[in-house]
Motif scaffolding. Structure first.
Motif, PDB file in Angstrom:
ATOM      1  N   ASP A   1       0.836  -1.208   0.000  1.00  0.00           N
ATOM      2  CA  ASP A   1       0.000   0.000   0.000  1.00  0.00           C
ATOM      3  C   ASP A   1       0.870   1.257   0.000  1.00  0.00           C
ATOM      4  O   ASP A   1       0.526   2.264  -0.619  1.00  0.00           O
ATOM      5  CB  ASP A   1      -0.919   0.017   1.213  1.00  0.00           C
ATOM      6  CG  ASP A   1      -2.016  -1.039   1.115  1.00  0.00           C
ATOM      7  OD1 ASP A   1      -2.253  -1.522  -0.004  1.00  0.00           O
ATOM      8  OD2 ASP A   1      -2.604  -1.382   2.152  1.00  0.00           O
ATOM      9  N   ALA A   2       1.987   1.192   0.724  1.00  0.00           N
ATOM     10  CA  ALA A   2       2.896   2.340   0.765  1.00  0.00           C
ATOM     11  C   ALA A   2       3.528   2.574  -0.602  1.00  0.00           C
ATOM     12  O   ALA A   2       3.657   3.717  -1.051  1.00  0.00           O
ATOM     13  CB  ALA A   2       3.981   2.108   1.818  1.00  0.00           C
ATOM     14  N   LEU A   3       3.922   1.501  -1.262  1.00  0.00           N
ATOM     15  CA  LEU A   3       4.528   1.635  -2.586  1.00  0.00           C
ATOM     16  C   LEU A   3       3.554   2.278  -3.562  1.00  0.00           C
ATOM     17  O   LEU A   3       3.912   3.212  -4.292  1.00  0.00           O
ATOM     18  CB  LEU A   3       4.960   0.262  -3.101  1.00  0.00           C
ATOM     19  CG  LEU A   3       5.597   0.245  -4.496  1.00  0.00           C
ATOM     20  CD1 LEU A   3       6.857   1.092  -4.529  1.00  0.00           C
ATOM     21  CD2 LEU A   3       5.889  -1.189  -4.926  1.00  0.00           C
ATOM     22  N   LEU A   4       2.321   1.821  -3.562  1.00  0.00           N
ATOM     23  CA  LEU A   4       1.319   2.395  -4.455  1.00  0.00           C
ATOM     24  C   LEU A   4       1.041   3.848  -4.102  1.00  0.00           C
ATOM     25  O   LEU A   4       0.905   4.705  -4.992  1.00  0.00           O
ATOM     26  CB  LEU A   4       0.027   1.575  -4.367  1.00  0.00           C
ATOM     27  CG  LEU A   4      -1.131   2.023  -5.273  1.00  0.00           C
ATOM     28  CD1 LEU A   4      -0.697   2.021  -6.730  1.00  0.00           C
ATOM     29  CD2 LEU A   4      -2.337   1.138  -5.056  1.00  0.00           C
ATOM     30  N   ASN A   5       0.997   4.144  -2.803  1.00  0.00           N
ATOM     31  CA  ASN A   5       0.729   5.505  -2.338  1.00  0.00           C
ATOM     32  C   ASN A   5       1.796   6.482  -2.835  1.00  0.00           C
ATOM     33  O   ASN A   5       1.485   7.563  -3.338  1.00  0.00           O
ATOM     34  CB  ASN A   5       0.684   5.500  -0.814  1.00  0.00           C
ATOM     35  CG  ASN A   5      -0.036   6.698  -0.220  1.00  0.00           C
ATOM     36  OD1 ASN A   5      -0.114   6.854   0.979  1.00  0.00           O
ATOM     37  ND2 ASN A   5      -0.572   7.577  -1.037  1.00  0.00           N
ATOM     38  N   VAL A   6       3.053   6.088  -2.714  1.00  0.00           N
ATOM     39  CA  VAL A   6       4.144   6.997  -3.086  1.00  0.00           C
ATOM     40  C   VAL A   6       4.295   7.088  -4.604  1.00  0.00           C
ATOM     41  O   VAL A   6       4.509   8.173  -5.153  1.00  0.00           O
ATOM     42  CB  VAL A   6       5.458   6.569  -2.421  1.00  0.00           C
ATOM     43  CG1 VAL A   6       6.605   7.452  -2.894  1.00  0.00           C
ATOM     44  CG2 VAL A   6       5.338   6.646  -0.900  1.00  0.00           C
TER      45      VAL A   6
ATOM     46  N   ILE B   1       3.528  -2.466 -12.992  1.00  0.00           N
ATOM     47  CA  ILE B   1       2.838  -2.710 -14.268  1.00  0.00           C
ATOM     48  C   ILE B   1       1.474  -2.041 -14.282  1.00  0.00           C
ATOM     49  O   ILE B   1       1.090  -1.377 -15.258  1.00  0.00           O
ATOM     50  CB  ILE B   1       2.701  -4.232 -14.506  1.00  0.00           C
ATOM     51  CG1 ILE B   1       4.096  -4.853 -14.736  1.00  0.00           C
ATOM     52  CG2 ILE B   1       1.796  -4.502 -15.707  1.00  0.00           C
ATOM     53  CD1 ILE B   1       4.080  -6.360 -14.831  1.00  0.00           C
ATOM     54  N   GLU B   2       0.729  -2.201 -13.182  1.00  0.00           N
ATOM     55  CA  GLU B   2      -0.642  -1.699 -13.154  1.00  0.00           C
ATOM     56  C   GLU B   2      -0.707  -0.183 -12.968  1.00  0.00           C
ATOM     57  O   GLU B   2      -1.601   0.478 -13.492  1.00  0.00           O
ATOM     58  CB  GLU B   2      -1.414  -2.403 -12.034  1.00  0.00           C
ATOM     59  CG  GLU B   2      -1.572  -3.902 -12.284  1.00  0.00           C
ATOM     60  CD  GLU B   2      -2.145  -4.625 -11.090  1.00  0.00           C
ATOM     61  OE1 GLU B   2      -2.557  -3.947 -10.129  1.00  0.00           O
ATOM     62  OE2 GLU B   2      -2.169  -5.873 -11.099  1.00  0.00           O
TER      63      GLU B   2
ATOM     64  N   VAL C   1       7.702  -6.319 -16.551  1.00  0.00           N
ATOM     65  CA  VAL C   1       7.763  -4.885 -16.257  1.00  0.00           C
ATOM     66  C   VAL C   1       8.455  -4.142 -17.406  1.00  0.00           C
ATOM     67  O   VAL C   1       7.985  -3.114 -17.883  1.00  0.00           O
ATOM     68  CB  VAL C   1       8.507  -4.623 -14.936  1.00  0.00           C
ATOM     69  CG1 VAL C   1       8.691  -3.125 -14.723  1.00  0.00           C
ATOM     70  CG2 VAL C   1       7.759  -5.235 -13.764  1.00  0.00           C
ATOM     71  N   VAL C   2       9.573  -4.704 -17.860  1.00  0.00           N
ATOM     72  CA  VAL C   2      10.317  -4.080 -18.955  1.00  0.00           C
ATOM     73  C   VAL C   2       9.445  -3.992 -20.207  1.00  0.00           C
ATOM     74  O   VAL C   2       9.426  -2.973 -20.902  1.00  0.00           O
ATOM     75  CB  VAL C   2      11.604  -4.870 -19.237  1.00  0.00           C
ATOM     76  CG1 VAL C   2      12.308  -4.312 -20.477  1.00  0.00           C
ATOM     77  CG2 VAL C   2      12.536  -4.820 -18.040  1.00  0.00           C
ATOM     78  N   GLU C   3       8.698  -5.036 -20.468  1.00  0.00           N
ATOM     79  CA  GLU C   3       7.832  -5.052 -21.643  1.00  0.00           C
ATOM     80  C   GLU C   3       6.752  -3.969 -21.522  1.00  0.00           C
ATOM     81  O   GLU C   3       6.413  -3.294 -22.507  1.00  0.00           O
ATOM     82  CB  GLU C   3       7.188  -6.429 -21.801  1.00  0.00           C
ATOM     83  CG  GLU C   3       6.333  -6.581 -23.046  1.00  0.00           C
ATOM     84  CD  GLU C   3       7.140  -6.414 -24.318  1.00  0.00           C
ATOM     85  OE1 GLU C   3       6.557  -5.923 -25.317  1.00  0.00           O
ATOM     86  OE2 GLU C   3       8.348  -6.760 -24.327  1.00  0.00           O
ATOM     87  N   ALA C   4       6.234  -3.796 -20.305  1.00  0.00           N
ATOM     88  CA  ALA C   4       5.185  -2.795 -20.100  1.00  0.00           C
ATOM     89  C   ALA C   4       5.705  -1.381 -20.323  1.00  0.00           C
ATOM     90  O   ALA C   4       4.944  -0.482 -20.680  1.00  0.00           O
ATOM     91  CB  ALA C   4       4.617  -2.929 -18.687  1.00  0.00           C
TER      92      ALA C   4
END
Length: 342
Positions: free
Chosen positions: A246-251, A281-282, A305-308
């Motif tokens: 959640d912290a990663l998404l938040n930042v 990715i998302e 991830v690289v492909e995205a």
């Protein structure tokens, strides 16, 4: 003679071996030039350091940069650093050791022969450094009564361009939900933060470089609204974010224009670390060109991830560390490596 050149007398090192008379002679030879002060010799006794700093405090308008890295840094800041330094540009204060928490302090009470450290009041509300550009504090352990004063100090010093705060919060400290606007901040480091609310402390409309390190004690994350605080960030380094997705998404949501992202100390043993690649990715960073991850759990997922990000990505660096887990673990195919994927 070389000794008569004023510019070579613009840096003073406080040390056990320095005679105060030498400092006075250096001040005379500097002929009014601004000078730097360094208190970095841990062997220097507190009394000696105070005596030498007291000699320098006779010329407060000449103080330019101050660096204190000493076990008694707080006592020196409290008593030996003037409250008003009109030309001070940078202040670094590091104790070099963790202060005792209130719980541990209470354990000293039955043992008077081992008295706890004296209570220190840093008087943030009375400190004025109108030319301050850089503030770096480490292990100063803000007390609950000082937190609001410290935020007021930051608000009064809008000239700041770099702010680095490392482990300055006491365990279970009061963390106010307040925002201070620092319009000129270009680099912000918040290390060892015990609460998501700390990310609301600073609104930096000119920020370029952000580093956030979660405290090793932090396991739960309350999502906070920080989207406008760091929106201009182009370089983001996030440490210990794998256990709190959640912290990663938040930042990441708060740094939409980041072109360089570094994820450090990803915990390979945590199930949550799988979320790192999924979130990248998302929640796409449209300008991401460089990605560096320590502790990726699956190179196949990293390739996804690289492909995205194929349209923008120019550099990916991966550091996978074998933690010595059993051979039948999911890490058996990974050993220590540094690998770049084109």
């Amino acid at each position: 003679m070389v000794f008569n050149i004023p510019s070579i007398w613009t840096s003073f090192h406080v040390s056990q071996d320095v005679d105060p008379r030498t400092l006075k002679a250096g001040l005379l030879r500097s002929r009014g030039l601004r000078f730097d002060i360094h208190v970095v010799d841990e062997a220097t006794e507190l009394k000696t350091a105070r005596e030498q700093l007291n000699t320098l405090t006779q010329h407060p308008a000449l103080w330019k940069n101050v660096e204190i890295s000493h076990p008694e840094a707080l006592a020196l800041l409290e008593k030996s650093i003037p409250l008003l330094l009109s030309n001070l540009q940078s202040l670094t204060v590091k104790t070099g050791s963790q202060q005792l928490s209130p719980v541990l302090m209470s354990l000293y009470e039955p043992f008077p022969e081992y008295p706890p450290p004296p209570d220190v009041s840093l008087e943030w509300k009375n400190r004025m450094y109108p030319s301050l550009r850089c503030l770096d504090l480490c292990d100063i352990q803000l007390k609950p009564r000082e937190t609001e004063q410290f935020l007021g100090f930051l608000e009064a010093h809008s000239t700041l361009e770099k702010l680095a705060l490392t482990d300055i919060w006491e365990l279970d400290a009061y963390i106010p939900s307040r925002t201070v606007v620092l319009p000129h901040i270009k680099e912000l480091q918040l290390r060892g933060i015990p609460s998501s609310e700390i990310l609301q402390w600073v609104n930096a409309p000119s920020l370029q470089k952000l580093m956030v390190e979660l405290s090793s004690r932090l396991r739960l994350w309350t999502t906070v609204n920080i989207e406008s605080n760091y929106a201009t960030t182009t370089n983001a380094t996030l440490v210990r974010f794998s256990t709190t997705p959640d912290a990663l998404l938040n930042v990441l949501s708060a740094v939409p224009f980041a072109s360089e992202v570094e994820l450090i100390s990803t915990d390979l043993r945590s199930r949550n670390s799988f979320h790192t690649e999924s979130i990248l990715i998302e929640h796409k960073l449209l300008r991401l060109t460089s990605l560096h991850i320590q502790g990726v759990i699956s190179l196949l997922r990293l390739k996804a991830v690289v492909e995205a990000y194929r349209q923008t990505m120019t550099e990916v660096k991966v550091h996978c560390l074998d933690l010595g887990l059993p051979e039948d673990s999911f890490l058996e195919d990974y050993s220590e490596r540094d690998e770049a994927l084109a």
